[in-house]
Structure formats: C-alpha cells, structure tokens
Design an enzyme around this catalytic site. Structure first.
Site, PDB file in Angstrom:
ATOM      1  N   LYS A 175       4.273   9.293  -3.748  1.00 23.88           N
ATOM      2  CA  LYS A 175       3.538   8.377  -4.632  1.00 23.88           C
ATOM      3  C   LYS A 175       4.158   8.363  -6.027  1.00 23.88           C
ATOM      4  CE  LYS A 175      -0.721   7.661  -3.426  1.00 23.88           C
ATOM      5  NZ  LYS A 175      -2.125   7.901  -3.149  1.00 23.88           N
ATOM      6  N   LYS A 224       5.299   4.897  -7.621  1.00 35.37           N
ATOM      7  CA  LYS A 224       4.655   4.362  -8.830  1.00 35.37           C
ATOM      8  C   LYS A 224       5.617   4.383 -10.028  1.00 35.37           C
ATOM      9  CE  LYS A 224       0.389   4.281  -6.988  1.00 35.37           C
ATOM     10  NZ  LYS A 224      -0.689   3.302  -7.048  1.00 35.37           N
ATOM     11  N   ASP A 237      -1.640  -3.359  -8.598  1.00 31.21           N
ATOM     12  CA  ASP A 237      -1.477  -1.920  -8.827  1.00 31.21           C
ATOM     13  C   ASP A 237      -1.264  -1.714 -10.332  1.00 31.21           C
ATOM     14  OD1 ASP A 237      -0.533   0.719  -9.133  1.00 31.21           O
ATOM     15  OD2 ASP A 237       0.084   0.735  -7.015  1.00 31.21           O
ATOM     16  N   PHE A 294      -2.527   9.657 -10.904  1.00 34.21           N
ATOM     17  CA  PHE A 294      -3.273  10.586 -10.061  1.00 34.21           C
ATOM     18  C   PHE A 294      -3.080  10.153  -8.614  1.00 34.21           C
ATOM     19  CE2 PHE A 294      -6.315  13.672 -11.924  1.00 34.21           C
ATOM     20  CZ  PHE A 294      -5.842  13.605 -13.236  1.00 34.21           C
ATOM     21  N   ASP A 331      -8.211  -0.772  -3.311  1.00 39.24           N
ATOM     22  CA  ASP A 331      -6.913  -1.336  -2.929  1.00 39.24           C
ATOM     23  C   ASP A 331      -7.014  -2.819  -2.590  1.00 39.24           C
ATOM     24  OD1 ASP A 331      -5.273   0.926  -3.208  1.00 39.24           O
ATOM     25  OD2 ASP A 331      -6.167   1.792  -1.401  1.00 39.24           O
ATOM     26  N   ASN A 343     -16.229   2.816  -4.233  1.00 32.10           N
ATOM     27  CA  ASN A 343     -15.932   4.114  -3.636  1.00 32.10           C
ATOM     28  C   ASN A 343     -16.689   5.214  -4.367  1.00 32.10           C
ATOM     29  OD1 ASN A 343     -14.195   5.154  -5.852  1.00 32.10           O
ATOM     30  ND2 ASN A 343     -12.959   3.370  -5.285  1.00 32.10           N
TER      31      ASN A 343
HETATM   32  N1  CTP Z   1      -3.834   2.901  -9.078  1.00 28.71           N
HETATM   33  C1  CTP Z   1      -3.855   1.792  -9.887  1.00 28.71           C
HETATM   34  N2  CTP Z   1      -4.103   0.555  -9.363  1.00 28.71           N
HETATM   35  C2  CTP Z   1      -4.302   0.412  -8.025  1.00 28.71           C
HETATM   36  C3  CTP Z   1      -4.293   1.535  -7.188  1.00 28.71           C
HETATM   37  C4  CTP Z   1      -4.044   2.764  -7.751  1.00 28.71           C
HETATM   38  O1  CTP Z   1      -3.671   1.934 -11.112  1.00 28.71           O
HETATM   39  N3  CTP Z   1      -4.541  -0.784  -7.561  1.00 28.71           N
HETATM   40  C5  CTP Z   1      -3.505   4.201  -9.651  1.00 28.71           C
HETATM   41  C6  CTP Z   1      -4.633   5.208  -9.595  1.00 28.71           C
HETATM   42  O2  CTP Z   1      -5.410   5.161 -10.772  1.00 28.71           O
HETATM   43  C7  CTP Z   1      -3.867   6.517  -9.473  1.00 28.71           C
HETATM   44  C8  CTP Z   1      -2.641   6.134  -8.658  1.00 28.71           C
HETATM   45  O3  CTP Z   1      -2.473   4.741  -8.877  1.00 28.71           O
HETATM   46  O4  CTP Z   1      -3.412   6.991 -10.711  1.00 28.71           O
HETATM   47  C9  CTP Z   1      -2.714   6.433  -7.201  1.00 28.71           C
HETATM   48  O5  CTP Z   1      -3.914   5.958  -6.654  1.00 28.71           O
HETATM   49  P1  CTP Z   1      -4.257   6.208  -5.110  1.00 28.71           P
HETATM   50  O6  CTP Z   1      -5.547   5.513  -4.810  1.00 28.71           O
HETATM   51  O7  CTP Z   1      -4.142   7.661  -4.814  1.00 28.71           O
HETATM   52  O8  CTP Z   1      -3.033   5.523  -4.413  1.00 28.71           O
HETATM   53  P2  CTP Z   1      -2.769   4.115  -3.871  1.00 28.71           P
HETATM   54  O9  CTP Z   1      -1.737   3.475  -4.730  1.00 28.71           O
HETATM   55  O10 CTP Z   1      -4.038   3.362  -3.699  1.00 28.71           O
HETATM   56  O11 CTP Z   1      -2.112   4.469  -2.479  1.00 28.71           O
HETATM   57  P3  CTP Z   1      -2.816   4.879  -1.079  1.00 28.71           P
HETATM   58  O12 CTP Z   1      -4.178   4.273  -1.105  1.00 28.71           O
HETATM   59  O13 CTP Z   1      -1.903   4.316  -0.079  1.00 28.71           O
HETATM   60  O14 CTP Z   1      -2.834   6.378  -1.045  1.00 28.71           O
END
Ligand code: CTP
Length: 414
Positions: A353, A357, A318, A339, A289, A220
């Site tokens: 979120k 989390k 996650d 974040f 993801d 990304n």
């Molecule tokens: N994060 C993580 N591990 C993942 C996905 C996310 O540690 N597999 C952490 C990111 O570093 C950030 C937070 O979770 O601090 C939220 O990430 P974000 O991409 O905004 O959220 P997602 O959990 O991916 O949810 P969505 O894509 O549904 O918004």
C-alpha cells in the site's frame, strides 16, 4: 513517554502551583485540582484572601493532599520565605481563576499578597505562569482589563482563553473561565515540547457516509479516535492543525480547526484545498471505497413484490493517493503519511500500500482490532523497513507517532 509513565499519568513528576484568586469559578479550581493530581502532578495550592471567600482552604487541602498557603507571613517555612520556596519548586504556576483585579496586580508588578508576590518572584526563564481569566463580560471587555492582559502577555505570562456563555451574575457573554478538563488539556499542551513548531498539519479522520437515498447510506465502523488523538497531539507539539472529519461524535481537540464532511467527495474537496497550504498530511480516515452510482432523491420504498433494489457502485476518489502525487508532495514540500487498515498479512499489505499510494510513511494496523477501541498497535513502514509501536492507548500512540513524524520532517528540512 513509556508505559509506566502512561499509567502514572501525563503529568507524573510535575509540580504545579495552583493559584486561586477571588471569583465564583473557584469551584472549578477544586475540580481542576483533582484532575491535576489524577494526571500524576503534585499540586501546591495558594489562595488569595478573596479566593477564601469563595472556597475554603480546607477543601483545597483535602483535594491536593497538602496544606494550602494563603499568606506571605506564613510561619511554616524555616526561612520565612514562602514566595521564594513555592516559586522555585514549581514546574508551572497556573492561576485559575484569575480575577480582573489579580490580572491588574500582575500588570503592575504588585506584591501585596502571597500569590501575586510569588508570581513576581518566579524565575522568568524557568517557571512559566499560566493565567485562566474569569470575570463578568463587561469587566472582560473593559479597555483596562484588555490593556492589563496585553501587558502581562508582554511580561511573559501565558494567557489562556475564556469561554462564552452563561455567567454567575446572570449575564451572557465572554469571560467565563474554561472548564477544569480544558484547563488540564491546556496545561499539558503548554508543557509539551514543540517538535512540530511552525508546521501546518492536515489530517482526515473518521468514516465517510455515502448516501443511497435521503435516509440511508453506506458507512463503516471507524470511530475517528486515532485521527482525533493525532490532531490533539500534533497541536500540543506546536503544529497548526486542520482536521477534516467524517461523521463522528467526538469533541474537537482544543486549538484544532475542524471541517466536518460527510461523503468521500466532500472529504476530497476539503482536503485537496487545505493541502495546498499544509506541510504535513496524515490520512487516517476510513474512506468508503465505493459509493452508489446514483443517490435516490426520495426514500426508496418497498413495493410489496418482494423484489430487492439492485444498486450500481462507482469508485470513490483516492484522496491520499491524489495528494501524495501532487507536485508539492513530490517535491518534498508536503510530507504525506498514510494509514492502512488490514485484516491480515499486515507487513506485506502495508508495504504494498505504501508503494501504491506513493507515501514516505505508512502506518499499518489491523482494522477489526482497532475500530471503535481506545487502544491499538501500529506498524510503521518507511523506506528503511518496518518498526512496531506496541499496543497502547490511542492517545499514547498518537504522541509517539507525532514524534516519529516530527523526526522525519525535521530530517527533511535539515
Ligand atoms: N484513503 C484515501 N481515500 C480513499 C481510500 C483510502 O485517502 N478513497 C487513504 C486512507 O485514509 C488511508 C489509506 O488511504 O490513509 C489506506 O486506506 P485503506 O482503506 O487501508 O486502503 P484502500 O486504499 O482502501 O485499499 P484496500 O481497501 O484495497 O485495502
């Protein structure tokens, strides 16, 4: 730091005495002088006789915008005491380059020349002395130099590191003076209040890369800039910082331990291990993801039939959620900050979120408005509600966020 101060420069209002002793690295002192004034500091240059052999006082005067002091017998000060006046006015004295001989003079408390004299005359408790050594590798390694460095450290000087590499004498090794930008960053770090002293902070940053085959993958647009800025600001605030970085082309902030990873799985492994000894975990990484269910061993080829490959995905772990639900985080030993990169409804999404989390503090931002940019705006969501950090440089936001984290962490241990 407010916006006006940010524009004025990070060292606005600071007065620095920049001392030069003899050495080929005097040319870097010229660059450093520029960098200091550009950062908003006023700079008073003081040169030893040996330094004047390498660089003229005229050059340093032009760069600092002030007459240079070279002698303790200078007639300009009304009281005839340049060493007292210069050392009393300074917020810090930075000697760059500091030669082996100059360090030996300091170690012995000698005062034959103005620069050594003003270092000796400075009020110890109020005016810090930073030393940027510069010398040949054999001189650096000599027990006498190492003994002198130890001694000046004991006497309250702050000795900066040296670089490893090509030397002016043609040899290769330790003893090169740090670059001007590195010295500037060291000085800024030194002058930063130590709000995170004694804390061990772990941070993830950048994107992850999920391989499809040996030459392709899914990633990304995260640049890692926000995470790297937070790592730098946290180290400046006194934390011991470990940065787990996805694939980005950013230099490691000085004093930060960096672990490079590629995939979400690798990032998880490194983070979970490091989190065991951390007090603060900040997850800024844009973790993919999903990843391809299988990674092809060889490059997937077109077969000419026009058929496209069908790919199955599996969900990535996650990382934040796993660490935030660990016993250490649940007991309050590890403070977790998440974040949220959203594209709309920032407040509602960030609140949801945060709950999902399980983190005490969640920092929301709009993904497309931040990825790759040097500025950003943040929304802080905790159990007291939401507050905004308005658009500013990522550097400035990182400093503000570190202050917010420090306030919450010190509240926990109070
Ligand atoms: N994060 C993580 N591990 C993942 C996905 C996310 O540690 N597999 C952490 C990111 O570093 C950030 C937070 O979770 O601090 C939220 O990430 P974000 O991409 O905004 O959220 P997602 O959990 O991916 O949810 P969505 O894509 O549904 O918004």
């Amino acid at each position: 730091m407010n916006d006006a101060l940010e524009k004025a420069g990070e060292l606005a209002g600071r007065h620095i005495v920049l001392g030069l002793s003899g050495g080929a690295a005097c040319f870097k002192a010229a660059e450093l002088c520029r960098a200091l004034t550009k950062a908003g500091a006023t700079v008073q240059v003081v040169m030893t006789e040996a330094a004047e052999r390498f660089m003229t006082a005229v050059t340093m005067q032009a760069l600092s915008g002030r007459p240079v002091y070279t002698s303790q017998w200078d007639q300009r000060p009304d009281n005839g005491m340049a060493h007292i006046n210069l050392s009393r006015e300074a917020d810090a004295i930075l000697v760059a380059p500091a030669s082996a001989d100059f360090i030996a003079q300091l170690a012995q408390g000698r005062a034959a020349e103005l620069l050594a004299l003003l270092c000796l005359a400075r009020p110890l408790e109020r005016v810090p002395l930073l030393i940027a050594p510069s010398m040949n590798r054999e001189m650096w390694a000599h027990p006498a130099t190492q003994r002198n460095l130890w001694q000046i450290d004991q006497d309250g000087a702050h000795v900066l590191g040296v670089a490893h590499g090509d030397q002016a004498c043609g040899e290769f090794g330790d003893g090169r003076m740090l670059e001007a930008q590195e010295l500037l960053e060291e000085l800024i770090a030194f002058l930063t209040p130590k709000a995170l002293a004694g804390q061990r902070l772990l941070i993830t940053a950048g994107p992850t890369f999920e391989a499809i085959d040996p030459v392709r993958g899914i990633t990304n647009l995260s640049s890692g800039k926000m995470g790297f800025s937070i790592a730098r600001a946290a180290r400046e605030a006194g934390a011991e910082v470990t940065l787990v970085a996805g694939p980005v082309h950013l230099p490691t902030p000085r004093g930060v331990t960096r672990i490079d990873v590629r995939s979400a799985e690798e990032m998880r492994l490194a983070s979970v291990q490091q989190a065991e000894s951390a007090n603060i975990f900040v997850a800024t990484a844009a973790v993919a993801d999903w990843r391809p269910a299988v990674t092809a061993e060889h490059k997937i080829k077109k077969d000419g039939s026009g058929e496209v490959p069908h790919m199955a995905f599996v969900e990535n772990p996650d990382i934040l959620s796993e660490i935030a639900h660990s016993p250490r985080a649940q007991s309050g030993e590890l403070f977790c900050v998440g974040f949220a990169a959203e594209s709309q409804d920032l407040l509602a999404n960030a609140q949801a979120k945060r709950a999902r989390k399980g983190v005490p503090l969640l920092v929301g931002n709009i993904g497309p408005a931040t990825f790759g940019r040097d500025d950003n705006a943040l929304l802080l969501v905790d159990d007291e509600g939401a507050s905004e950090l308005p658009r500013a440089s990522k550097r400035h936001l990182a400093q503000q966020l570190v202050a917010e984290i420090a306030r919450r962490v010190s509240g926990l241990s109070a």
